[in-house]
Design a protein around this motif. Structure first.
Motif, PDB file in Angstrom:
ATOM      1  N   UNK A  47       0.840  -1.198   0.000  1.00  0.00           N
ATOM      2  CA  UNK A  47       0.000   0.000   0.000  1.00  0.00           C
ATOM      3  C   UNK A  47       0.872   1.244   0.000  1.00  0.00           C
ATOM      4  N   UNK A  48       0.562   2.171  -0.881  1.00  0.00           N
ATOM      5  CA  UNK A  48       1.271   3.444  -0.922  1.00  0.00           C
ATOM      6  C   UNK A  48       0.286   4.538  -0.527  1.00  0.00           C
ATOM      7  N   UNK A  49       0.655   5.340   0.457  1.00  0.00           N
ATOM      8  CA  UNK A  49      -0.264   6.387   0.929  1.00  0.00           C
ATOM      9  C   UNK A  49       0.436   7.735   0.894  1.00  0.00           C
ATOM     10  N   UNK A  50      -0.217   8.700   0.263  1.00  0.00           N
ATOM     11  CA  UNK A  50       0.397  10.024   0.126  1.00  0.00           C
ATOM     12  C   UNK A  50      -0.205  10.963   1.178  1.00  0.00           C
ATOM     13  N   UNK A  51       0.534  11.216   2.230  1.00  0.00           N
ATOM     14  CA  UNK A  51       0.162  12.122   3.313  1.00  0.00           C
ATOM     15  C   UNK A  51      -1.204  11.825   3.931  1.00  0.00           C
ATOM     16  N   UNK A  52      -1.385  10.612   4.433  1.00  0.00           N
ATOM     17  CA  UNK A  52      -2.688  10.277   5.040  1.00  0.00           C
ATOM     18  C   UNK A  52      -3.004  11.090   6.292  1.00  0.00           C
ATOM     19  N   UNK A  53      -1.986  11.670   6.928  1.00  0.00           N
ATOM     20  CA  UNK A  53      -2.221  12.414   8.173  1.00  0.00           C
ATOM     21  C   UNK A  53      -2.458  13.907   7.938  1.00  0.00           C
ATOM     22  N   UNK A  54      -2.400  14.328   6.687  1.00  0.00           N
ATOM     23  CA  UNK A  54      -2.521  15.771   6.419  1.00  0.00           C
ATOM     24  C   UNK A  54      -3.916  16.263   6.790  1.00  0.00           C
ATOM     25  N   UNK A  55      -3.964  17.308   7.596  1.00  0.00           N
ATOM     26  CA  UNK A  55      -5.225  17.978   7.915  1.00  0.00           C
ATOM     27  C   UNK A  55      -6.184  17.188   8.781  1.00  0.00           C
ATOM     28  N   UNK A  56      -5.702  16.210   9.550  1.00  0.00           N
ATOM     29  CA  UNK A  56      -6.612  15.500  10.462  1.00  0.00           C
ATOM     30  C   UNK A  56      -6.240  15.853  11.898  1.00  0.00           C
ATOM     31  N   UNK A  57      -7.204  15.701  12.815  1.00  0.00           N
ATOM     32  CA  UNK A  57      -6.903  16.036  14.210  1.00  0.00           C
ATOM     33  C   UNK A  57      -6.123  14.886  14.871  1.00  0.00           C
ATOM     34  N   UNK A  58      -5.678  15.135  16.100  1.00  0.00           N
ATOM     35  CA  UNK A  58      -4.798  14.166  16.763  1.00  0.00           C
ATOM     36  C   UNK A  58      -5.461  12.805  16.927  1.00  0.00           C
ATOM     37  N   UNK A  59      -6.768  12.804  17.248  1.00  0.00           N
ATOM     38  CA  UNK A  59      -7.457  11.524  17.470  1.00  0.00           C
ATOM     39  C   UNK A  59      -7.528  10.735  16.153  1.00  0.00           C
ATOM     40  N   UNK A  60      -7.818  11.436  15.064  1.00  0.00           N
ATOM     41  CA  UNK A  60      -7.895  10.755  13.763  1.00  0.00           C
ATOM     42  C   UNK A  60      -6.514  10.264  13.344  1.00  0.00           C
ATOM     43  N   UNK A  61      -5.493  11.059  13.641  1.00  0.00           N
ATOM     44  CA  UNK A  61      -4.125  10.637  13.318  1.00  0.00           C
ATOM     45  C   UNK A  61      -3.817   9.303  13.999  1.00  0.00           C
ATOM     46  N   UNK A  62      -4.194   9.196  15.266  1.00  0.00           N
ATOM     47  CA  UNK A  62      -4.009   7.938  16.018  1.00  0.00           C
ATOM     48  C   UNK A  62      -4.775   6.800  15.342  1.00  0.00           C
ATOM     49  N   UNK A  63      -6.026   7.097  14.956  1.00  0.00           N
ATOM     50  CA  UNK A  63      -6.870   6.063  14.339  1.00  0.00           C
ATOM     51  C   UNK A  63      -6.248   5.592  13.021  1.00  0.00           C
ATOM     52  N   UNK A  64      -5.701   6.517  12.253  1.00  0.00           N
ATOM     53  CA  UNK A  64      -5.090   6.155  10.968  1.00  0.00           C
ATOM     54  C   UNK A  64      -3.814   5.346  11.212  1.00  0.00           C
ATOM     55  N   UNK A  65      -3.032   5.779  12.200  1.00  0.00           N
ATOM     56  CA  UNK A  65      -1.814   5.036  12.534  1.00  0.00           C
ATOM     57  C   UNK A  65      -2.153   3.602  12.961  1.00  0.00           C
ATOM     58  N   UNK A  66      -3.229   3.492  13.716  1.00  0.00           N
ATOM     59  CA  UNK A  66      -3.683   2.185  14.169  1.00  0.00           C
ATOM     60  C   UNK A  66      -4.019   1.283  12.964  1.00  0.00           C
ATOM     61  N   UNK A  67      -4.669   1.859  11.956  1.00  0.00           N
ATOM     62  CA  UNK A  67      -4.995   1.082  10.744  1.00  0.00           C
ATOM     63  C   UNK A  67      -3.699   0.653  10.046  1.00  0.00           C
ATOM     64  N   UNK A  68      -2.737   1.573   9.956  1.00  0.00           N
ATOM     65  CA  UNK A  68      -1.468   1.249   9.285  1.00  0.00           C
ATOM     66  C   UNK A  68      -0.772   0.101  10.018  1.00  0.00           C
ATOM     67  N   UNK A  69      -0.770   0.181  11.352  1.00  0.00           N
ATOM     68  CA  UNK A  69      -0.084  -0.858  12.125  1.00  0.00           C
ATOM     69  C   UNK A  69      -0.785  -2.202  12.001  1.00  0.00           C
ATOM     70  N   UNK A  70      -2.121  -2.158  12.000  1.00  0.00           N
ATOM     71  CA  UNK A  70      -2.844  -3.432  11.848  1.00  0.00           C
ATOM     72  C   UNK A  70      -2.646  -4.013  10.457  1.00  0.00           C
TER      73      UNK A  70
END
Ligand SMILES: Nc1ncnc2c1ncn2[C@@H]1O[C@H](COP(=O)(O)OP(=O)(O)OP(=O)(O)O)[C@@H](O)[C@H]1O
Ligand SMILES: [Mg+2]
Length: 253
Positions: A163-186
């Motif tokens: 999977x290639x992701x281009x700036x998935x954390x851009x413009x999201x709040x801290x809680x969403x950033x955590x949620x996205x990181x969690x998806x990446x790790x899983x």
């Protein structure tokens, strides 16, 4: 054809230009399987171009890309992509579930509709990003962070190992950033290799197994403590070293 290689992506001597101006120059790197890799570098460094070249969206002047040992042009569909959010038209009238099902289109013959397997792959992917309850909502009604997760689900539904992701954390709040990181790790734990363009050096060491530092040329690839070195960062980010001194301090403490 399956080739037994430890590498998900092998980029060799890659040069890509726009209007005869090189955005990437002689970049060679081999990315191992099952890694969460962050691509860092300043604006205009060629990060998005690097991702697009792996996908075959831009044609290199020179160089080759191999996906799991196979020349990229023969490996179509092996790599899923989550574009930068600005690149997507969110007003398009389509539900979340339909967006995710689009990830299956490579598997669906043009004369068929999505089958049960496609629908369950889409629902599984939505579950993985914790967006099942939004399946029937219009994509345009969602918040930026929720849209980002739906696009991650679309890429996951494709079933690719890479999977290639281009700036998935851009413009999201801290809680969403955590949620996205969690998806990446899983996703990594489930056997995927993820290459993620990332802007924030202060979280790069914490989030990624390996970092790839780029500014037209490849400056470094490896574990964060090898890449986040003062001399390398000062070459790449030039006059903005103060912030990075703090990053290095944080990294060492
Ligand atoms: N379609 C294009 N046509 C012409 N030049 C382009 C095009 N896309 C990118 N460039 C140029 O190539 C260089 C690298 O751009 P790229 O988008 O890959 O950088 P980036 O590292 O992703 O930047 P950012 O952090 O701002 O997203 C820049 O100088 C940019 O202006
Ligand atoms: Mg970019």
């Amino acid at each position: 054809m399956i080739i037994d290689t430890p590498f998900a992506i092998e980029v060799s001597n890659l040069t890509v230009s726009y209007n005869a101006r090189p955005a990437l120059l002689d970049v060679s790197v081999r990315i191992e399987k099952d890694q969460l890799v962050g691509v860092i570098g300043p604006n205009g460094a060629g990060k998005s171009t690097f991702i697009k070249a792996i996908l075959g969206f831009v044609k290199p002047d020179l160089g080759t890309v191999k996906i799991k040992g196979i020349h990229a042009k023969n490996a179509k569909g092996q790599v899923a992509y989550v574009p930068q959010r600005g690149a997507v038209d969110w007003d398009f009238p389509i539900t979340v579930q339909e967006v995710v099902l689009m990830g299956r289109y490579q598997q669906i013959a043009w004369y068929n509709s999505p089958c049960k397997k496609d629908r369950s792959a889409a629902m599984e992917a939505l579950d993985m990003v914790r967006m099942t309850n939004f399946a029937h909502r219009q994509i345009g009604e969602l918040s930026g962070g929720q849209q980002q997760r739906v696009f991650m689900a679309r890429a996951l539904a494709q079933g690719s190992d890479i999977l290639l992701l281009d700036e998935p954390f851009a413009g999201v709040d801290a809680a969403t950033e955590r949620a996205i990181l969690d998806v990446l790790e899983r996703a990594k734990k489930s056997g995927k290799t993820l290459v993620v363009v990332h802007h924030d050096l202060s979280t790069a060491a914490e989030y990624f197994d390996k970092l790839l530092l780029i500014k037209q040329r490849l400056y470094a690839y490896g574990e964060p403590d090898i890449v986040l070195q003062e001399d390398l960062l000062s070459q790449v980010y030039e006059g903005r070293l103060k912030i990075f001194k703090d990053v290095i301090k944080k990294e060492r403490s």
